[in-house]
Design an enzyme around this catalytic site. Sequence first.
Site, mmCIF file in Angstrom:
data_model
loop_
_atom_site.group_PDB
_atom_site.id
_atom_site.type_symbol
_atom_site.label_atom_id
_atom_site.label_comp_id
_atom_site.label_asym_id
_atom_site.label_seq_id
_atom_site.Cartn_x
_atom_site.Cartn_y
_atom_site.Cartn_z
ATOM 1 N N SER A 196 0.836 -1.216 0.000
ATOM 2 C CA SER A 196 0.000 0.000 0.000
ATOM 3 C C SER A 196 0.859 1.249 0.000
ATOM 4 C CB SER A 196 -0.843 0.075 1.271
ATOM 5 O OG SER A 196 -1.567 -1.073 1.476
ATOM 6 N N HIS A 233 -2.251 -3.283 -6.653
ATOM 7 C CA HIS A 233 -2.803 -2.890 -5.356
ATOM 8 C C HIS A 233 -4.306 -3.142 -5.311
ATOM 9 C CE1 HIS A 233 -3.660 0.408 -2.191
ATOM 10 N NE2 HIS A 233 -3.249 -0.680 -1.586
ATOM 11 N N GLU A 242 -5.165 -0.794 -8.458
ATOM 12 C CA GLU A 242 -4.182 0.154 -8.982
ATOM 13 C C GLU A 242 -2.998 -0.661 -9.511
ATOM 14 O OE1 GLU A 242 -4.667 4.193 -6.366
ATOM 15 O OE2 GLU A 242 -3.999 2.457 -5.247
ATOM 16 N N ASN A 295 -4.855 6.387 -1.752
ATOM 17 C CA ASN A 295 -4.373 6.774 -0.427
ATOM 18 C C ASN A 295 -3.824 8.197 -0.412
ATOM 19 O OD1 ASN A 295 -5.176 4.372 0.577
ATOM 20 N ND2 ASN A 295 -3.148 3.452 0.719
#
Length: 511
Positions: free
Chosen positions: A128, A149, A161, A199
């Site tokens: 992450s 991801h 991702e 994120n």
Amino acid sequence: MTSNVIRPADIRDVAVIGLGLMGSGIAELVARSGRRVVAIEISQSFLDQGMARLRASLDKAVTRGKLTDTAREEILARIRPVHDIAAGVADADLVIEAIPERMELKRTLYAELDQACRADAILATNTSSLSITEIAGGTRHPARVAGLHFFNPAPVMKLVEVISTVLTSPDTAEALALVARDLGKTPVQVSDRAGFIVNALLFPYLNHAVRLLETAQATREDIDKAAAVGLGLPMGPLTLLDLIGLDTSLAILEVLQAEFGGTRYAPAPLLRKLCDARLFGRKSGRGFYDYRHSTPATTAEDHDLVSAPVPGEVALIKDQDGLLDELASQITAAGISVLPQPSPETGLIIVAADPKHRVLDAALAVGHPADVVGIYFTGTGDGKPGLAELVLPDVTAAATRAKAVALAARLGLHAVTSPDRPGFLTEALAFAQFNDAVRMVQEGFASPADIDTAMMLGCGYPRGPLQMLDDAGPANVVTVLEAMHTTTGDPAFTPVPLLAEYATAGTRFRS
Ligand code: NAD
């Protein structure tokens, strides 16, 4: 130029390393697609735990009628659990690594994979926040290393991702995007930058919400309600932080802060303090909220506010746009007199609030500033009841606030109280995130469409941030951000040049 892209049909054997929370979901997903999976763990007991989690997930699907018994058995038959890494990965076309988020563990593992995998195998990490470039840099075939991801729970969440380092070959990235699609996911392709898309946009927004709480701008419930009702997000930011885990969130913010600097990522002191106190959120029983009791505790203050007497009359100062006309009808229908101007007895005067301007000026113009509350209606425009922000200049009396809250409760409004600061609660939170999203576009990191897709599929946004920005009007967003910058002195709120330019030109991000 010929392309050597591996087609999804060429990827038949997949090794999933680490059968924890993410790996077990990824192994399930891949096996469901008809591929053979080698599920690898460090020991038999972790393997048993991981397989038990995977079986429980399949059982749940059977109970819900989404999978037949036969299909479950076929999926399980395609999964071979092993704890010998070298033997497990030897035939793999694709290796998906989901071991704990620690660089030294990942680097050791990739050194081992270098020896054990076929030279043409693709190695994908589910990290992450770690640098995929650093992971790939230590391998012999970095062109075949990339990020893949997934979001939690992997079988359910639609976004993946796909992350390329400067060393990843375009063919590798393309092959992973095609495989992701074949697994029923929507891939977005980005380069290796801290936080990728989701994120990097989510965590500064969550951090901002903590700052609003710690600077006493709003209660935790009002901050969460502003995002859930005002923006239509699946849950408020403080509830989401508790769900993700405050320790995990702090670690991600620290990675973002180290890469980008600036105030948006610097972890809010309150977040750090809660972590120091080992209040990590849901998993530890307490974070911003207390999960040790079945019903959330309401404060004495909340109770006093809602139980204050509803005023017998309210002065409603007419606005040119008729924004308060519906409110006037609702108040009248509730048996409360609506006056166009305050009488000496009127204890509550309502004016239409505009996030671009101070309510204070309107309050002073009315002549009884202590009795004035601004009201601003916001919503998602999808027919669901919107949010009423009750905006309180610092001169508003506590009794006036109590009357306004009691009135909103009587009318059944979804109301929050906000101080008289630019953007109030909802727009302050949202517009700062829109600015971050435009910065990403400006820096060529991701397209507006990919950003919107990522936030919708990765975070459950009803509309992506750039669509929401267009709907709010770039010029409007710029004005609020400039006012936020002036009031707070925080340069992070300065509209990024691309946003300022689009606002001036009247251009939209999503056409
Ligand atoms: P986890 O701790 O639940 O699972 C990791 C598993 O890896 C454990 O079962 C552990 O025994 C195993 N493991 C450790 N070293 C190993 C090795 N050398 N070989 C094989 N197995 C090994 O962690 P998680 O939450 O599943 O996270 C895994 C990865 O996915 C991390 O990189 C994390 O950042 C990322 N991720 C997590 C989430 C999330 O919501 N938890 C979401 C997206 C990505």
